[in-house]
Write a protein that holds these residues in place. Structure first.
Motif, short mmCIF file in Angstrom:
data_model
loop_
_atom_site.label_atom_id
_atom_site.label_comp_id
_atom_site.label_asym_id
_atom_site.label_seq_id
_atom_site.Cartn_x
_atom_site.Cartn_y
_atom_site.Cartn_z
N UNK A 53 -27.52 -35.80 9.42
CA UNK A 53 -28.70 -36.35 10.33
C UNK A 53 -28.59 -36.64 11.58
N UNK A 54 -29.72 -36.29 12.11
CA UNK A 54 -29.76 -36.52 13.75
C UNK A 54 -30.65 -37.65 14.02
N UNK A 55 -30.25 -38.77 14.68
CA UNK A 55 -31.44 -39.61 15.19
C UNK A 55 -31.12 -40.33 16.57
N UNK A 56 -32.23 -40.89 17.14
CA UNK A 56 -31.96 -41.48 18.49
C UNK A 56 -32.33 -42.94 18.20
N UNK A 57 -31.61 -43.90 18.91
CA UNK A 57 -31.82 -45.20 19.11
C UNK A 57 -31.82 -45.96 20.51
N UNK A 58 -32.85 -46.58 20.94
CA UNK A 58 -32.88 -47.39 22.13
C UNK A 58 -32.05 -48.65 21.94
N UNK A 59 -30.88 -48.74 22.35
CA UNK A 59 -30.15 -49.81 22.00
C UNK A 59 -30.54 -51.01 23.04
N UNK A 60 -31.10 -50.87 24.30
CA UNK A 60 -31.12 -51.68 25.21
C UNK A 60 -31.70 -53.03 25.07
N UNK A 61 -32.56 -53.13 24.05
CA UNK A 61 -33.23 -54.72 23.91
C UNK A 61 -32.28 -55.16 22.90
N UNK A 62 -31.56 -54.80 22.22
CA UNK A 62 -30.78 -55.34 21.16
C UNK A 62 -29.33 -55.40 21.77
N UNK A 63 -28.87 -54.67 22.57
CA UNK A 63 -27.27 -54.86 22.80
C UNK A 63 -27.41 -55.51 24.44
N UNK A 66 -25.84 -52.87 30.13
CA UNK A 66 -25.74 -53.00 31.39
C UNK A 66 -26.89 -52.20 32.07
N UNK A 67 -27.38 -52.76 33.56
CA UNK A 67 -28.51 -52.05 34.03
C UNK A 67 -27.89 -50.67 34.95
N UNK A 68 -28.77 -49.77 34.79
CA UNK A 68 -28.18 -48.46 35.43
C UNK A 68 -27.57 -47.52 34.43
N UNK A 69 -27.45 -48.05 32.96
CA UNK A 69 -26.77 -47.37 31.92
C UNK A 69 -27.86 -47.00 31.00
N UNK A 70 -28.15 -45.45 30.56
CA UNK A 70 -29.31 -45.23 29.56
C UNK A 70 -28.65 -45.72 28.20
N UNK A 71 -29.77 -46.58 27.98
CA UNK A 71 -29.51 -47.34 26.38
C UNK A 71 -30.05 -46.57 25.21
N UNK A 72 -30.31 -45.18 25.60
CA UNK A 72 -30.65 -44.35 24.20
C UNK A 72 -29.47 -43.66 23.82
N UNK A 73 -29.21 -43.63 22.73
CA UNK A 73 -28.22 -43.07 21.90
C UNK A 73 -28.46 -42.07 20.99
N UNK A 74 -28.10 -40.96 21.05
CA UNK A 74 -28.07 -39.82 19.82
C UNK A 74 -26.98 -39.84 19.07
N UNK A 75 -27.25 -40.20 17.72
CA UNK A 75 -26.22 -40.22 16.53
C UNK A 75 -26.52 -38.79 15.77
N UNK A 76 -25.18 -38.28 15.64
CA UNK A 76 -25.12 -37.29 14.57
C UNK A 76 -23.93 -37.69 13.56
N UNK A 77 -24.62 -37.81 12.22
CA UNK A 77 -23.94 -38.31 11.03
C UNK A 77 -23.85 -37.27 10.01
N UNK A 78 -22.58 -37.13 9.41
CA UNK A 78 -22.49 -36.18 8.51
C UNK A 78 -22.35 -36.88 7.23
N UNK A 88 -21.24 -41.34 1.90
CA UNK A 88 -20.44 -41.90 2.84
C UNK A 88 -20.91 -41.14 4.05
N UNK A 89 -20.42 -41.45 5.22
CA UNK A 89 -20.80 -41.01 6.35
C UNK A 89 -19.34 -41.00 6.90
N UNK A 90 -18.59 -39.60 6.58
CA UNK A 90 -16.97 -39.22 6.77
C UNK A 90 -16.95 -39.15 8.24
N UNK A 91 -17.94 -38.50 8.91
CA UNK A 91 -17.90 -38.33 10.49
C UNK A 91 -19.10 -38.74 10.96
N UNK A 92 -19.01 -39.14 12.34
CA UNK A 92 -20.22 -39.56 12.83
C UNK A 92 -19.86 -39.45 14.51
#
Length: 99
Positions: A53-63, A66-78, A88-92
């Motif tokens: 599964x591939x998905x993107x999350x914008x973690x800026x408002x949650x976590x 820091x300013x100047x760091x892209x808060x969008x993360x791309x996750x790839x979970x098997x 289970x997700x044995x790798x991510x």
């Protein structure tokens, strides 16, 4: 399947054995999308293919990224199922600024 003629896309020819692998990869991806859309990780397609599964999350408002760091993360979970039937997700992997 769409052809390149008339679209401006280049014609690409691959050996038949490689095309079979591509078809399996495409169907594995479709199985993952269907599982997410249907919220059904127990579907026949999902259990046939060990899906990723591939998905993107914008973690800026949650976590408070820091300013100047892209808060969008791309996750790839098997996803895989244990002998007990537990998903289970044995790798991510996570990659910043890849969405």
């Amino acid at each position: 399947m769409p052809t390149a003629s008339g679209s401006g896309r280049p014609e690409i020819e691959l050996p038949k054995s490689f095309e079979v692998d591509l078809n399996d990869g495409r169907e594995e991806l479709r199985a993952g999308y269907a599982a997410v859309i249907e919220a059904n990780l127990d579907s026949e397609a999902m259990t046939y293919y060990r899906c990723v599964l591939f998905y993107c999350v914008d973690e800026g408002k949650v976590t408070g990224t820091p300013e100047g760091t892209d808060s969008r993360l791309h996750y790839r979970m098997r996803l895989g199922r244990t002998e007990q039937g537990v998903w289970k997700t044995p790798t991510g992997e996570t990659e910043r600024n890849a969405c």
